[in-house]
Design a protein around this motif. Structure first.
Motif, PDB file in Angstrom:
ATOM      1  N   ASN A  25       0.812  -1.210   0.000  1.00 17.65           N
ATOM      2  CA  ASN A  25       0.000   0.000   0.000  1.00 17.65           C
ATOM      3  C   ASN A  25       0.846   1.260   0.000  1.00 17.65           C
ATOM      4  O   ASN A  25       0.486   2.260  -0.627  1.00 17.65           O
ATOM      5  N   TYR A  26       1.968   1.215   0.686  1.00 18.62           N
ATOM      6  CA  TYR A  26       2.773   2.424   0.840  1.00 18.62           C
ATOM      7  C   TYR A  26       3.945   2.523  -0.128  1.00 18.62           C
ATOM      8  O   TYR A  26       4.505   3.615  -0.292  1.00 18.62           O
ATOM      9  N   PHE A  27       4.307   1.431  -0.777  1.00 14.84           N
ATOM     10  CA  PHE A  27       5.513   1.485  -1.610  1.00 14.84           C
ATOM     11  C   PHE A  27       5.317   1.031  -3.059  1.00 14.84           C
ATOM     12  O   PHE A  27       6.128   1.380  -3.913  1.00 14.84           O
ATOM     13  N   TYR A  28       4.293   0.286  -3.355  1.00 12.82           N
ATOM     14  CA  TYR A  28       4.143  -0.257  -4.707  1.00 12.82           C
ATOM     15  C   TYR A  28       3.554   0.791  -5.648  1.00 12.82           C
ATOM     16  O   TYR A  28       2.562   1.448  -5.331  1.00 12.82           O
ATOM     17  N   SER A  29       4.165   0.921  -6.828  1.00  9.35           N
ATOM     18  CA  SER A  29       3.659   1.805  -7.875  1.00  9.35           C
ATOM     19  C   SER A  29       2.907   0.961  -8.892  1.00  9.35           C
ATOM     20  O   SER A  29       3.527   0.198  -9.648  1.00  9.35           O
ATOM     21  N   SER A  30       1.608   1.097  -8.935  1.00  6.09           N
ATOM     22  CA  SER A  30       0.818   0.304  -9.878  1.00  6.09           C
ATOM     23  C   SER A  30       1.068   0.724 -11.317  1.00  6.09           C
ATOM     24  O   SER A  30       0.875  -0.071 -12.241  1.00  6.09           O
ATOM     25  N   ASN A  31       1.506   1.964 -11.524  1.00  2.86           N
ATOM     26  CA  ASN A  31       1.830   2.411 -12.884  1.00  2.86           C
ATOM     27  C   ASN A  31       3.147   1.813 -13.362  1.00  2.86           C
ATOM     28  O   ASN A  31       3.247   1.314 -14.482  1.00  2.86           O
ATOM     29  N   ASP A  32       4.154   1.872 -12.518  1.00  2.18           N
ATOM     30  CA  ASP A  32       5.472   1.334 -12.886  1.00  2.18           C
ATOM     31  C   ASP A  32       5.557  -0.163 -12.677  1.00  2.18           C
ATOM     32  O   ASP A  32       6.432  -0.830 -13.225  1.00  2.18           O
ATOM     33  N   ARG A  33       4.682  -0.682 -11.810  1.00  4.06           N
ATOM     34  CA  ARG A  33       4.687  -2.093 -11.406  1.00  4.06           C
ATOM     35  C   ARG A  33       6.032  -2.473 -10.777  1.00  4.06           C
ATOM     36  O   ARG A  33       6.541  -3.570 -10.950  1.00  4.06           O
ATOM     37  N   LEU A  34       6.582  -1.508 -10.067  1.00  2.95           N
ATOM     38  CA  LEU A  34       7.792  -1.667  -9.267  1.00  2.95           C
ATOM     39  C   LEU A  34       7.588  -0.860  -7.990  1.00  2.95           C
ATOM     40  O   LEU A  34       6.519  -0.280  -7.787  1.00  2.95           O
ATOM     41  N   TYR A  35       8.625  -0.787  -7.162  1.00  3.31           N
ATOM     42  CA  TYR A  35       8.475  -0.182  -5.848  1.00  3.31           C
ATOM     43  C   TYR A  35       9.214   1.150  -5.733  1.00  3.31           C
ATOM     44  O   TYR A  35      10.326   1.303  -6.241  1.00  3.31           O
ATOM     45  N   TYR A  36       8.547   2.073  -5.046  1.00  2.00           N
ATOM     46  CA  TYR A  36       9.189   3.350  -4.754  1.00  2.00           C
ATOM     47  C   TYR A  36      10.306   3.168  -3.728  1.00  2.00           C
ATOM     48  O   TYR A  36      10.314   2.211  -2.949  1.00  2.00           O
ATOM     49  N   GLY A  37      11.203   4.145  -3.709  1.00  2.00           N
ATOM     50  CA  GLY A  37      12.292   4.116  -2.743  1.00  2.00           C
ATOM     51  C   GLY A  37      11.870   4.542  -1.357  1.00  2.00           C
ATOM     52  O   GLY A  37      12.535   4.203  -0.378  1.00  2.00           O
ATOM     53  N   SER A  38      10.767   5.292  -1.238  1.00  2.00           N
ATOM     54  CA  SER A  38      10.322   5.747   0.069  1.00  2.00           C
ATOM     55  C   SER A  38       8.826   6.013   0.046  1.00  2.00           C
ATOM     56  O   SER A  38       8.173   5.978  -1.011  1.00  2.00           O
ATOM     57  N   THR A  39       8.292   6.306   1.219  1.00  3.54           N
ATOM     58  CA  THR A  39       6.865   6.610   1.328  1.00  3.54           C
ATOM     59  C   THR A  39       6.506   7.916   0.635  1.00  3.54           C
ATOM     60  O   THR A  39       5.316   8.207   0.444  1.00  3.54           O
ATOM     61  N   GLU A  40       7.474   8.718   0.238  1.00  6.99           N
ATOM     62  CA  GLU A  40       7.187   9.933  -0.523  1.00  6.99           C
ATOM     63  C   GLU A  40       6.716   9.622  -1.943  1.00  6.99           C
ATOM     64  O   GLU A  40       6.125  10.473  -2.604  1.00  6.99           O
ATOM     65  N   LYS A  41       7.006   8.408  -2.421  1.00  7.59           N
ATOM     66  CA  LYS A  41       6.569   7.946  -3.741  1.00  7.59           C
ATOM     67  C   LYS A  41       7.025   8.871  -4.868  1.00  7.59           C
ATOM     68  O   LYS A  41       6.274   9.142  -5.811  1.00  7.59           O
ATOM     69  N   LYS A  42       8.277   9.296  -4.784  1.00  9.17           N
ATOM     70  CA  LYS A  42       8.822  10.172  -5.815  1.00  9.17           C
ATOM     71  C   LYS A  42       9.649   9.421  -6.844  1.00  9.17           C
ATOM     72  O   LYS A  42       9.592   9.714  -8.036  1.00  9.17           O
TER      73      LYS A  42
END
Length: 393
Positions: A56-73
């Motif tokens: 919920n806090y790290f997965y990018s459904s658009n990229d289908r990979l994971y963000y580096g932080s909860t900032e989702k940048k």
């Protein structure tokens, strides 16, 4: 692996410097005290909740990979995405729920699109050998689960590329008359971690052994096992202390760098257990036990809690790797005596989760900070929960 060597490793041998890209431009969240010393008895339901919270806090459904932080940048480091893919596979194996099978497929597609379709010859995407090898190991696991041949073929081609150079005939390094192709030292054995061959490191050596034995188990081709045993023999002499089970981080021109990292202990344990299973040689299992004992006695605190690696860098993921292979020692090596230790670590981490977000933290002994945290430092306890069975209440 850039996450360790660009930050923590400085070895001076003919001005050779190996370092890791760890620190961010901003400091990480402060670590506060834990006056309540929280600990719970996690359940299988908790393992599912922890993994869902992580997504919920790290997965990018658009990229289908994971963000580096909860900032989702920004999307996280390439090698850590392989560890997160492992988590999806483990969640699927644990629950047999189709949503995690779909997530497993989606992460592969996200990586395939982002990393030039796993073109191992692309030296922009893949510029350190161990970044490739983490994915190669994960590809063997994906094939084991799905029997989809695309995973096996990519694992085989990637393995050959890491050891022996690009398939397009290009060189990894050509300077001052030195011509290098691949990580493997065919004369002296061992593997270099980077294209310039500045040092032979645990982060490429033991994952390569793991990948080789996995490929042997999947294909039956004895050449993989022969490579694994030869590299392991070199590594025991060059990256290991036989007296106490400590694994060196690197070896540069014969000098061992004795930095302690849980993932090095873990991949050594994994390589040892896999070779034990493949050969029935008890010496491998004894080495794995010694490495586990060193981790518990010399790297943990008095309560047996694993170190809080990852001060705002990718090292936060290291315990996820250790957890995988110590569980292999427990299950495949028959060493159930280590299970309460690992359960205790998970219980402490889960008890100290962020009460509002349900996220765990790299330092299992403190309550997870409520501000911005990295996926790396939130991952390890969640990953172990997918593999470690709950204890009895």
């Amino acid at each position: 692996m850039r996450h360790l060597f660009y930050q923590h490793l400085v070895i001076t041998v003919l001005a050779v410097l190996v370092a890791n890209c760890g620190k961010s431009e901003t400091d990480g969240p402060p670590i506060g005290p834990n006056p309540d010393n929280n600990e719970v008895s996690f359940t299988d339901k908790d393992a599912t909740a922890a993994y869902n919270n992580f997504n919920n806090y790290f997965y990018s459904s658009n990229d289908r990979l994971y963000y580096g932080s909860t900032e989702k940048k920004n999307i996280g480091a390439i090698w850590c995405q392989a560890i997160y893919w492992d988590m999806a596979m483990d969640a699927y194996r644990r629950t047999n729920e189709s949503q995690y099978k779909k997530l497993m497929d989606d992460i592969y597609e996200g990586a395939y699109n982002r990393y030039d379709k796993f073109n191992w010859n692309n030296k922009t995407e893949w510029f350190i050998y161990d970044d490739m090898m983490w994915w190669i190991i994960s590809l063997t696991r994906a094939f084991e689960i799905t029997k989809d041949n695309k995973y096996l073929e990519l694992a085989k081609s990637g393995f050959h590329r890491v050891l022996f150079g690009p398939s397009d005939g290009s060189l990894d390094y050509d300077k001052d008359g030195k011509v290098y192709k691949g990580a493997y030292d065919e004369v002296n054995s061992g593997l270099f971690w980077d294209f310039k061959r500045t040092g032979k490191n645990a982060c490429i050596t033991f994952p390569t052994i793991i990948a080789a034995v996995n490929l042997y188990n999947l294909t039956g081709e004895k050449d993989y096992l022969q490579k694994a045993t030869r590299i392991y023999s070199w590594a025991v002499d060059s990256l290991y202390d036989k007296t106490n089970g400590r694994v060196a981080d690197n070896n540069v021109n014969g000098r061992k760098g004795w930095d302690n990292y849980t993932y090095n202990q873990g991949t050594f344990i994994g390589a040892s257990v896999l070779l034990y299973k493949a050969t029935n040689n008890l010496g491998y299992l004894e080495n794995a036990v010694k490495a586990a004992d060193y981790t518990k006695s010399a790297m943990c605190n008095a309560d047996g809690i694993l170190p809080a690696e990852g001060d705002w860098n990718e090292q936060g993921v290291l315990k996820a790797i250790f957890g995988r292979y110590v569980m292999m020692l427990i299950n495949d090596g028959g060493k159930q005596e280590y299970l309460p230790w690992i359960q205790h670590n998970v219980n402490k981490a889960w008890g100290n989760r962020d009460p509002s977000r349900g996220l765990t933290y790299r330092n299992y002994n403190v309550v997870c900070p409520s501000g911005t945290i990295q996926s790396y430092e939130a991952s390890s306890a969640v990953a172990i929960m997918q593999l470690c069975p709950p204890g009895k209440k």
